[in-house]
Design a protein around this motif. Sequence first.
Motif, PDB file in Angstrom:
ATOM      1  N   GLY A  67      40.554  49.520  29.245  1.00  0.00           N
ATOM      2  CA  GLY A  67      41.941  49.109  29.040  1.00  0.00           C
ATOM      3  C   GLY A  67      42.765  49.230  30.306  1.00  0.00           C
ATOM      4  O   GLY A  67      43.553  48.335  30.636  1.00  0.00           O
ATOM      5  N   ILE A  68      42.581  50.313  31.048  1.00  0.00           N
ATOM      6  CA  ILE A  68      43.322  50.509  32.308  1.00  0.00           C
ATOM      7  C   ILE A  68      43.035  49.371  33.276  1.00  0.00           C
ATOM      8  O   ILE A  68      43.951  48.783  33.857  1.00  0.00           O
ATOM      9  CB  ILE A  68      42.951  51.868  32.955  1.00  0.00           C
ATOM     10  CG1 ILE A  68      43.528  53.025  32.147  1.00  0.00           C
ATOM     11  CG2 ILE A  68      43.423  51.923  34.411  1.00  0.00           C
ATOM     12  CD1 ILE A  68      42.952  54.376  32.536  1.00  0.00           C
ATOM     13  N   VAL A  69      41.768  49.050  33.435  1.00  0.00           N
ATOM     14  CA  VAL A  69      41.393  47.999  34.384  1.00  0.00           C
ATOM     15  C   VAL A  69      41.923  46.641  33.920  1.00  0.00           C
ATOM     16  O   VAL A  69      42.508  45.890  34.706  1.00  0.00           O
ATOM     17  CB  VAL A  69      39.862  47.974  34.588  1.00  0.00           C
ATOM     18  CG1 VAL A  69      39.434  46.763  35.396  1.00  0.00           C
ATOM     19  CG2 VAL A  69      39.401  49.263  35.264  1.00  0.00           C
ATOM     20  N   LEU A  70      41.743  46.322  32.648  1.00  0.00           N
ATOM     21  CA  LEU A  70      42.194  45.019  32.144  1.00  0.00           C
ATOM     22  C   LEU A  70      43.717  44.873  32.216  1.00  0.00           C
ATOM     23  O   LEU A  70      44.225  43.820  32.613  1.00  0.00           O
ATOM     24  CB  LEU A  70      41.690  44.799  30.718  1.00  0.00           C
ATOM     25  CG  LEU A  70      40.175  44.588  30.597  1.00  0.00           C
ATOM     26  CD1 LEU A  70      39.750  44.596  29.133  1.00  0.00           C
ATOM     27  CD2 LEU A  70      39.751  43.299  31.283  1.00  0.00           C
ATOM     28  N   ILE A  71      44.439  45.917  31.833  1.00  0.00           N
ATOM     29  CA  ILE A  71      45.908  45.864  31.897  1.00  0.00           C
ATOM     30  C   ILE A  71      46.374  45.712  33.346  1.00  0.00           C
ATOM     31  O   ILE A  71      47.302  44.944  33.641  1.00  0.00           O
ATOM     32  CB  ILE A  71      46.543  47.127  31.257  1.00  0.00           C
ATOM     33  CG1 ILE A  71      46.357  47.095  29.751  1.00  0.00           C
ATOM     34  CG2 ILE A  71      48.010  47.262  31.617  1.00  0.00           C
ATOM     35  CD1 ILE A  71      47.040  45.939  29.062  1.00  0.00           C
ATOM     36  N   SER A  72      45.744  46.418  34.251  1.00  0.00           N
ATOM     37  CA  SER A  72      46.110  46.293  35.673  1.00  0.00           C
ATOM     38  C   SER A  72      45.850  44.880  36.185  1.00  0.00           C
ATOM     39  O   SER A  72      46.665  44.331  36.933  1.00  0.00           O
ATOM     40  CB  SER A  72      45.328  47.299  36.508  1.00  0.00           C
ATOM     41  OG  SER A  72      45.680  48.607  36.134  1.00  0.00           O
ATOM     42  N   LEU A  73      44.742  44.295  35.787  1.00  0.00           N
ATOM     43  CA  LEU A  73      44.443  42.925  36.201  1.00  0.00           C
ATOM     44  C   LEU A  73      45.433  41.931  35.604  1.00  0.00           C
ATOM     45  O   LEU A  73      45.876  41.005  36.291  1.00  0.00           O
ATOM     46  CB  LEU A  73      43.009  42.552  35.809  1.00  0.00           C
ATOM     47  CG  LEU A  73      41.915  43.260  36.600  1.00  0.00           C
ATOM     48  CD1 LEU A  73      40.539  42.924  36.041  1.00  0.00           C
ATOM     49  CD2 LEU A  73      42.000  42.907  38.078  1.00  0.00           C
ATOM     50  N   ILE A  74      45.812  42.112  34.359  1.00  0.00           N
ATOM     51  CA  ILE A  74      46.816  41.240  33.736  1.00  0.00           C
ATOM     52  C   ILE A  74      48.153  41.394  34.447  1.00  0.00           C
ATOM     53  O   ILE A  74      48.840  40.404  34.721  1.00  0.00           O
ATOM     54  CB  ILE A  74      46.933  41.531  32.227  1.00  0.00           C
ATOM     55  CG1 ILE A  74      45.692  41.014  31.508  1.00  0.00           C
ATOM     56  CG2 ILE A  74      48.194  40.896  31.633  1.00  0.00           C
ATOM     57  CD1 ILE A  74      45.571  41.437  30.063  1.00  0.00           C
ATOM     58  N   GLY A  75      48.533  42.626  34.744  1.00  0.00           N
ATOM     59  CA  GLY A  75      49.772  42.863  35.471  1.00  0.00           C
ATOM     60  C   GLY A  75      49.766  42.175  36.825  1.00  0.00           C
ATOM     61  O   GLY A  75      50.764  41.589  37.250  1.00  0.00           O
ATOM     62  N   TRP A  76      48.635  42.208  37.496  1.00  0.00           N
ATOM     63  CA  TRP A  76      48.504  41.591  38.812  1.00  0.00           C
ATOM     64  C   TRP A  76      48.495  40.068  38.714  1.00  0.00           C
ATOM     65  O   TRP A  76      49.233  39.380  39.421  1.00  0.00           O
ATOM     66  CB  TRP A  76      47.227  42.106  39.468  1.00  0.00           C
ATOM     67  CG  TRP A  76      46.906  41.501  40.798  1.00  0.00           C
ATOM     68  CD1 TRP A  76      47.713  41.460  41.898  1.00  0.00           C
ATOM     69  CD2 TRP A  76      45.694  40.858  41.170  1.00  0.00           C
ATOM     70  NE1 TRP A  76      47.059  40.838  42.937  1.00  0.00           N
ATOM     71  CE2 TRP A  76      45.812  40.459  42.516  1.00  0.00           C
ATOM     72  CE3 TRP A  76      44.510  40.599  40.501  1.00  0.00           C
ATOM     73  CZ2 TRP A  76      44.792  39.804  43.194  1.00  0.00           C
ATOM     74  CZ3 TRP A  76      43.488  39.956  41.186  1.00  0.00           C
ATOM     75  CH2 TRP A  76      43.642  39.559  42.511  1.00  0.00           C
TER      76      TRP A  76
END
Length: 110
Positions: A67-76
């Motif tokens: 979740g951390i990685v996916l949310i960070s990628l979506i934010g980016w």
Amino acid sequence: MKNWLFLSIAIIAEVIATSSLKSSEGFTKVLPSMMVVIGYGVAFYFLSLTLKTIPVGIAYAIWSGSGIVLISLIGWLALGQKLDMASAFGMGLIVAGVVIINVFSNATAH
């Protein structure tokens, strides 16, 4: 194998819910707010199903790390948020940890 499908659904639902938090504008927008509540409900329901076969520590590590990685990628990608080298390296370590757990740990239910 069904337990990994349930965990994947939990991760995707959590990512959708968390991504909708910004759009909800403090729960003042109805549709994004509903997506947050429903998404977290689905996420926790399917996470609870995985705990019948996957130990809670392993399931939570995979769920939260992914979740951390996916949310960070979506934010980016979608929200224009910045990721520097340190954050990219840290997320790489999280991904490596999830892979190590899945490939080498005897605690997971394969």
